[in-house]
Write an enzyme that holds these catalytic residues in place. Structure first.
Site, PDB file in Angstrom:
ATOM      1  N   GLY A  34       0.861  -1.175   0.000  1.00 40.69           N
ATOM      2  CA  GLY A  34       0.000   0.000   0.000  1.00 40.69           C
ATOM      3  C   GLY A  34       0.894   1.219   0.000  1.00 40.69           C
ATOM      4  O   GLY A  34       1.943   1.222   0.669  1.00 40.69           O
ATOM      5  N   ASN A 166      -0.587  10.276  -6.541  1.00 43.73           N
ATOM      6  CA  ASN A 166      -0.562   8.819  -6.736  1.00 43.73           C
ATOM      7  C   ASN A 166      -1.803   8.340  -7.485  1.00 43.73           C
ATOM      8  O   ASN A 166      -2.526   7.445  -7.024  1.00 43.73           O
ATOM      9  CB  ASN A 166      -0.460   8.118  -5.375  1.00 43.73           C
ATOM     10  CG  ASN A 166       0.483   6.937  -5.404  1.00 43.73           C
ATOM     11  OD1 ASN A 166       0.585   6.244  -6.413  1.00 43.73           O
ATOM     12  ND2 ASN A 166       1.169   6.698  -4.306  1.00 43.73           N
ATOM     13  N   ALA A 258       8.549   2.665  -6.735  1.00 43.15           N
ATOM     14  CA  ALA A 258       9.643   3.640  -6.832  1.00 43.15           C
ATOM     15  C   ALA A 258       9.219   5.009  -6.308  1.00 43.15           C
ATOM     16  O   ALA A 258       9.989   5.697  -5.624  1.00 43.15           O
ATOM     17  CB  ALA A 258      10.114   3.752  -8.279  1.00 43.15           C
ATOM     18  N   ASP A 260       6.973   5.689  -4.044  1.00 40.09           N
ATOM     19  CA  ASP A 260       6.870   5.651  -2.587  1.00 40.09           C
ATOM     20  C   ASP A 260       8.258   5.730  -1.961  1.00 40.09           C
ATOM     21  O   ASP A 260       8.463   6.400  -0.948  1.00 40.09           O
ATOM     22  CB  ASP A 260       6.168   4.372  -2.140  1.00 40.09           C
ATOM     23  CG  ASP A 260       4.754   4.271  -2.684  1.00 40.09           C
ATOM     24  OD1 ASP A 260       4.118   5.317  -2.896  1.00 40.09           O
ATOM     25  OD2 ASP A 260       4.294   3.132  -2.909  1.00 40.09           O
TER      26      ASP A 260
END
Length: 318
Positions: A34, A166, A258, A260
């Protein structure tokens, strides 16, 4: 006192052990992933003190999620258990090397039932920064309200807000106003971390400098725009646009996660007094570690690993 609190859904992940269509793949590894917990783990490995908040269904899979994340050194004491729900799941598909597809099963999940009223507000005050993503507000109407209220609460209590849009297009199609919702949330952030395509989509602008100044004009203190292997752009205090080149990677095993990793490296850098340029560089370095290993969190480096690499001064990560 925490350095960062993250709020968001973590899912059970089924990862195939071989390549090919899911129609024919029969064996999977059980893992988890997550965006918010990925960032939390990345920050913790770099030495930051982090807490993670989510809604979880109380069953063996929920126990697995919590024990795994707690095992990374993250505080999970404010997890909210949601009855009559399920823990979300996603399945990866690798049809051939370097090509990944993701299938989500998260409608009505425990995390989507989380509300602002579920949160311990005194706990939220005990942090320097709250990190959120654009995934959470698109899970449900109450999650959108939660994110808006958390941002308002953070501002009222002098807690910094980090926000990564995101964008998940499979979630965006659920709301006609998804783009407007995400743009409004971007403008509430102190630290904004969009990808270049995301920034263009949300603002309708094409020029990086125009995008940067649009966010600065609307109150965002730090905007860092990620452009994958081409580098990352940031806006200096004097209004000029700086750029950090991406670190060269010998082999990209898995690009998922990547961004995150980048967020974790950058936020850790800012929290430790690095300049914006230095923090962006650290974020880029962490992201380059992540893509060399299959999995969302497996490649997240420790601070010792980063320091070792920097001492070696290599041009390419192998």
């Amino acid at each position: 006192m925490f350095d960062v609190l993250t709020i968001g859904e973590t899912m059970i992940l089924l990862e195939p052990v071989e390549e090919g269509s899911l129609k024919y793949v029969g064996n999977f590894k059980k893992k988890y992933g997550g965006a918010e917990s990925n960032v939390a783990i990345g920050l913790t490995r770099l030495g930051s003190k982090v807490g993670w908040i989510s809604g979880v269904h109380d069953d063996p899979l929920g126990d697995y999620l919590i024990s795994s994340i707690r095992g990374e050194g993250i505080d999970t004491s404010k997890i909210v258990y949601k009855e009559n729900t399920e823990n979300a799941m996603y399945i990866k598909e690798r049809t051939r090397p370097g090509v990944n597809y993701v299938y989500y099963y998260r409608t009505g999940s425990a995390a989507s039932e989380l509300t602002f009223e579920d949160l311990d507000l005194e706990y939220l005050k005990q942090t320097k920064m709250i990190h959120l993503t654009g995934i959470t507000p698109l899970l449900s109407d109450n999650c959108l309200e939660l994110v808006r209220k958390v941002m308002r609460f953070a501002k009222e209590n002098n807690v910094l807000i980090s926000f990564d849009p995101n964008i998940r297009h499979k979630l965006m199609i659920r709301r006609e106003d998804a783009k407007e919702v995400l743009l409004d949330l971007c403008l509430q952030a102190d630290i904004l971390l969009p990808g270049l395509d995301e920034a263009k989509l949300l603002t309708g602008l094409e020029d990086i400098q125009e995008i940067m100044h649009y966010f600065r004009k609307n109150g965002v203190k730090y905007t860092v725009i990620k452009d994958g292997e081409h580098g990352a752009y940031y806006l200096e205090e004097d209004g000029s646009v700086g750029k950090v080149e991406s670190f060269k990677v010998d082999n990209v095993a898995d690009p998922i996660g990547a961004g995150d990793g980048f967020a974790a490296g950058l936020l850790n850098g800012l929290l430790n007094g690095k300049s914006l340029q230095e923090a962006v560089k650290q974020g880029s370095l962490v992201g380059s570690f992540v893509v060399q290993v299959k999995g969302d969190i497996e490649g997240l480096p420790t601070l010792k690993m980063l320091e070792s690499y920097q001492k070696e001064s290599n041009d390419v990560l192998r």
